[in-house]
Design a protein around this motif. Structure first.
Motif, PDB file in Angstrom:
ATOM      1  N   ALA A   1       0.819  -1.507  -0.009  1.00 48.85           N
ATOM      2  CA  ALA A   1      -0.019  -0.085   0.105  1.00 48.85           C
ATOM      3  C   ALA A   1       0.864   1.178   0.017  1.00 48.85           C
ATOM      4  CB  ALA A   1      -0.927   0.045   1.416  1.00 48.85           C
ATOM      5  N   GLU A   2       2.143   1.074   0.536  1.00 49.81           N
ATOM      6  CA  GLU A   2       2.904   2.324   0.934  1.00 49.81           C
ATOM      7  C   GLU A   2       3.261   2.763  -0.619  1.00 49.81           C
ATOM      8  OE1 GLU A   2       6.643   4.563   1.047  1.00 49.81           O
ATOM      9  OE2 GLU A   2       6.493   2.450   0.437  1.00 49.81           O
ATOM     10  N   LYS A   3       3.975   1.505  -1.304  1.00 45.05           N
ATOM     11  CA  LYS A   3       4.360   1.702  -2.912  1.00 45.05           C
ATOM     12  C   LYS A   3       3.161   2.218  -3.664  1.00 45.05           C
ATOM     13  CE  LYS A   3       8.468   0.110  -2.885  1.00 45.05           C
ATOM     14  NZ  LYS A   3       9.733   0.815  -3.204  1.00 45.05           N
ATOM     15  N   ILE A   4       2.019   1.688  -3.603  1.00 43.33           N
ATOM     16  CA  ILE A   4       0.939   2.294  -4.275  1.00 43.33           C
ATOM     17  C   ILE A   4       0.559   3.554  -4.103  1.00 43.33           C
ATOM     18  CG2 ILE A   4      -1.823   2.241  -4.518  1.00 43.33           C
ATOM     19  CD1 ILE A   4      -1.397  -0.722  -4.233  1.00 43.33           C
ATOM     20  N   ARG A   5       0.796   4.183  -2.504  1.00 46.27           N
ATOM     21  CA  ARG A   5       0.366   5.607  -2.613  1.00 46.27           C
ATOM     22  C   ARG A   5       1.410   6.579  -2.961  1.00 46.27           C
ATOM     23  NH1 ARG A   5      -3.107   7.224   1.703  1.00 46.27           N
ATOM     24  NH2 ARG A   5      -4.103   5.492   2.692  1.00 46.27           N
ATOM     25  N   ARG A   6       2.621   6.046  -3.021  1.00 44.98           N
ATOM     26  CA  ARG A   6       3.885   6.778  -3.810  1.00 44.98           C
ATOM     27  C   ARG A   6       3.763   6.833  -5.094  1.00 44.98           C
ATOM     28  NH1 ARG A   6       9.470   6.012  -0.460  1.00 44.98           N
ATOM     29  NH2 ARG A   6       8.910   6.482   1.431  1.00 44.98           N
ATOM     30  N   ARG A   7       3.359   5.757  -5.746  1.00 45.40           N
ATOM     31  CA  ARG A   7       3.592   5.579  -7.014  1.00 45.40           C
ATOM     32  C   ARG A   7       2.362   6.319  -7.648  1.00 45.40           C
ATOM     33  NH1 ARG A   7       4.943   5.842 -11.958  1.00 45.40           N
ATOM     34  NH2 ARG A   7       4.581   4.080 -13.220  1.00 45.40           N
ATOM     35  N   MET A   8       1.132   6.367  -7.073  1.00 46.46           N
ATOM     36  CA  MET A   8      -0.130   7.188  -7.444  1.00 46.46           C
ATOM     37  C   MET A   8      -0.123   8.588  -6.924  1.00 46.46           C
ATOM     38  SD  MET A   8      -1.441   4.691  -9.335  1.00 46.46           S
ATOM     39  CE  MET A   8      -2.948   5.621  -9.745  1.00 46.46           C
ATOM     40  N   GLY A   9       0.726   9.164  -6.125  1.00 43.61           N
ATOM     41  CA  GLY A   9       0.837  10.275  -5.901  1.00 43.61           C
ATOM     42  C   GLY A   9      -0.274  10.455  -4.714  1.00 43.61           C
ATOM     43  N   PHE A  10      -0.529   9.575  -3.935  1.00 41.22           N
ATOM     44  CA  PHE A  10      -1.696   9.732  -2.894  1.00 41.22           C
ATOM     45  C   PHE A  10      -1.187  10.106  -1.596  1.00 41.22           C
ATOM     46  CE2 PHE A  10      -4.232   5.903  -4.834  1.00 41.22           C
ATOM     47  CZ  PHE A  10      -4.854   7.009  -6.047  1.00 41.22           C
ATOM     48  N   GLY A  11      -1.636  10.887  -0.758  1.00 43.18           N
ATOM     49  CA  GLY A  11      -0.961  11.183   0.436  1.00 43.18           C
ATOM     50  C   GLY A  11      -0.835   9.915   1.465  1.00 43.18           C
ATOM     51  N   ALA A  12      -0.274  10.269   2.438  1.00 37.00           N
ATOM     52  CA  ALA A  12       0.189   9.077   3.313  1.00 37.00           C
ATOM     53  C   ALA A  12      -1.004   8.775   4.217  1.00 37.00           C
ATOM     54  CB  ALA A  12       1.440   9.427   4.193  1.00 37.00           C
ATOM     55  N   THR A  13      -2.078   9.577   4.733  1.00 39.35           N
ATOM     56  CA  THR A  13      -2.953   9.488   5.474  1.00 39.35           C
ATOM     57  C   THR A  13      -4.465   9.533   4.824  1.00 39.35           C
ATOM     58  OG1 THR A  13      -3.125  11.766   6.185  1.00 39.35           O
ATOM     59  CG2 THR A  13      -1.774  10.502   7.459  1.00 39.35           C
ATOM     60  N   GLY A  14      -5.305   9.193   5.586  1.00 40.58           N
ATOM     61  CA  GLY A  14      -6.675   9.078   4.799  1.00 40.58           C
ATOM     62  C   GLY A  14      -7.039   8.048   3.991  1.00 40.58           C
ATOM     63  N   PRO A  15      -8.123   7.697   3.589  1.00 39.27           N
ATOM     64  CA  PRO A  15      -8.403   6.320   2.704  1.00 39.27           C
ATOM     65  C   PRO A  15      -7.626   6.460   1.367  1.00 39.27           C
ATOM     66  CG  PRO A  15     -10.471   7.540   3.478  1.00 39.27           C
ATOM     67  CD  PRO A  15      -9.362   8.302   3.865  1.00 39.27           C
ATOM     68  N   ILE A  16      -7.312   5.663   0.642  1.00 41.93           N
ATOM     69  CA  ILE A  16      -6.786   5.390  -0.487  1.00 41.93           C
ATOM     70  C   ILE A  16      -7.908   5.960  -1.540  1.00 41.93           C
ATOM     71  CG2 ILE A  16      -6.076   4.164  -2.640  1.00 41.93           C
ATOM     72  CD1 ILE A  16      -4.439   2.467  -0.526  1.00 41.93           C
ATOM     73  N   PRO A  17      -7.803   7.139  -2.342  1.00 43.03           N
ATOM     74  CA  PRO A  17      -8.709   7.617  -3.047  1.00 43.03           C
ATOM     75  C   PRO A  17      -9.196   7.038  -4.218  1.00 43.03           C
ATOM     76  CG  PRO A  17      -6.729   9.046  -3.440  1.00 43.03           C
ATOM     77  CD  PRO A  17      -6.561   7.827  -2.423  1.00 43.03           C
ATOM     78  N   GLU A  18     -10.327   7.135  -4.732  1.00 43.93           N
ATOM     79  CA  GLU A  18     -10.930   6.859  -6.047  1.00 43.93           C
ATOM     80  C   GLU A  18      -9.889   7.411  -6.852  1.00 43.93           C
ATOM     81  OE1 GLU A  18     -14.856   7.137  -6.916  1.00 43.93           O
ATOM     82  OE2 GLU A  18     -15.572   6.425  -4.780  1.00 43.93           O
ATOM     83  N   ALA A  19      -9.344   6.512  -7.937  1.00 42.43           N
ATOM     84  CA  ALA A  19      -8.474   7.124  -9.248  1.00 42.43           C
ATOM     85  C   ALA A  19      -9.306   6.686 -10.429  1.00 42.43           C
ATOM     86  CB  ALA A  19      -7.167   6.681  -9.071  1.00 42.43           C
ATOM     87  N   ALA A  20     -10.023   7.778 -11.008  1.00 45.25           N
ATOM     88  CA  ALA A  20     -10.770   7.496 -12.273  1.00 45.25           C
ATOM     89  C   ALA A  20      -9.849   7.125 -13.212  1.00 45.25           C
ATOM     90  CB  ALA A  20     -11.609   8.588 -12.559  1.00 45.25           C
ATOM     91  N   GLY A  21      -9.995   6.026 -14.098  1.00 46.45           N
ATOM     92  CA  GLY A  21      -9.400   5.664 -15.372  1.00 46.45           C
ATOM     93  C   GLY A  21      -8.174   4.741 -15.146  1.00 46.45           C
ATOM     94  N   VAL A  22      -8.021   4.617 -13.754  1.00 47.26           N
ATOM     95  CA  VAL A  22      -6.848   3.654 -13.483  1.00 47.26           C
ATOM     96  C   VAL A  22      -7.108   2.235 -13.054  1.00 47.26           C
ATOM     97  CG1 VAL A  22      -4.980   3.254 -11.551  1.00 47.26           C
ATOM     98  CG2 VAL A  22      -5.584   5.625 -12.351  1.00 47.26           C
ATOM     99  N   ALA A  23      -6.639   1.228 -13.893  1.00 45.64           N
ATOM    100  CA  ALA A  23      -6.731  -0.133 -13.807  1.00 45.64           C
ATOM    101  C   ALA A  23      -5.734  -0.720 -12.889  1.00 45.64           C
ATOM    102  CB  ALA A  23      -7.069  -0.774 -15.053  1.00 45.64           C
TER     103      ALA A  23
END
Length: 198
Positions: free
Chosen positions: A64-86
């Motif tokens: 999950a930490e790699k996904i957050r970094r790769r997708m540019g998501f913040g470190a806290t809060g729920p993983i946000p929806e990412a439209a168009g990402v599969a």
């Protein structure tokens, strides 16, 4: 010994087995994004240390930490929806699976391998069967493929072909990719994991 700032664990910093079992670490869980306590560690640190909030263990938090970094998501809060990402995940259970299924909805696919008696894409008791050597997905349909404790059980022959469903263009930034070396003098192949830009 204070292990709280170490994520993921550095093997040379781990105390003895008795000390590991009694550890309770505080931190932010990359799976649920909540401040939490991680406890229940065993000598297999990768597969233990469950988050009190979502139940994720250390290996899932690392992914999950790699996904957050790769997708540019913040470190806290729920993983946000990412439209168009599969995203394709090679496991169908656990805290990370639940979070990604919720966040990505129709853009999330997951499967398990149930054996040679099943066809790729077949539903087996509510879960999709896939053989990574013979995927039923169309070529280049995923932006990210998640797999842990799977590829090392496969023979190296044709490694790139097995991942044909991964799109050739990924979001900008560092990426984990596989590189296959030519056959050596002894006939063996080697796969490297390369953390460079695509």
């Amino acid at each position: 010994l204070d292990l709280a700032p170490v994520f993921p664990f550095a093997a040379n910093l781990l105390p003895d087995a008795a000390a590991v079992a009694s550890m309770a670490l505080k931190g932010t869980c990359p799976v649920c994004g909540q401040e939490s306590v991680f406890s229940g560690f065993t000598s297999n640190v990768r597969e233990s240390g469950n988050c009190a909030s979502c139940g994720a263990f250390n290996r899932q938090r690392q992914m999950a930490e790699k996904i957050r970094r790769r997708m540019g998501f913040g470190a806290t809060g729920p993983i946000p929806e990412a439209a168009g990402v599969a995203i394709y995940n090679t496991e169908t259970t656990g805290a990370l699976h639940r979070v990604l299924s919720s966040a990505f909805g129709a853009g999330y696919a997951c499967s398990e391998y149930f054996g040679e008696g099943y066809s790729p894409g077949e539903d087996v008791e509510g879960r999709r069967h896939e053989d990574l050597q013979n995927l039923s997905f169309p070529d280049e349909c995923f932006d990210m493929v998640l797999s842990s404790d799977v590829l090392e059980h496969m023979q190296d022959e044709g490694m790139r072909d097995r991942l044909h469903a991964l799109r050739p263009v990924a979001p900008p930034g560092p990426s984990r990719r596989l590189r296959r070396h030519p056959v050596g003098a002894a006939g063996e192949r080697q796969v490297d994991h390369d953390d460079g830009a695509c």
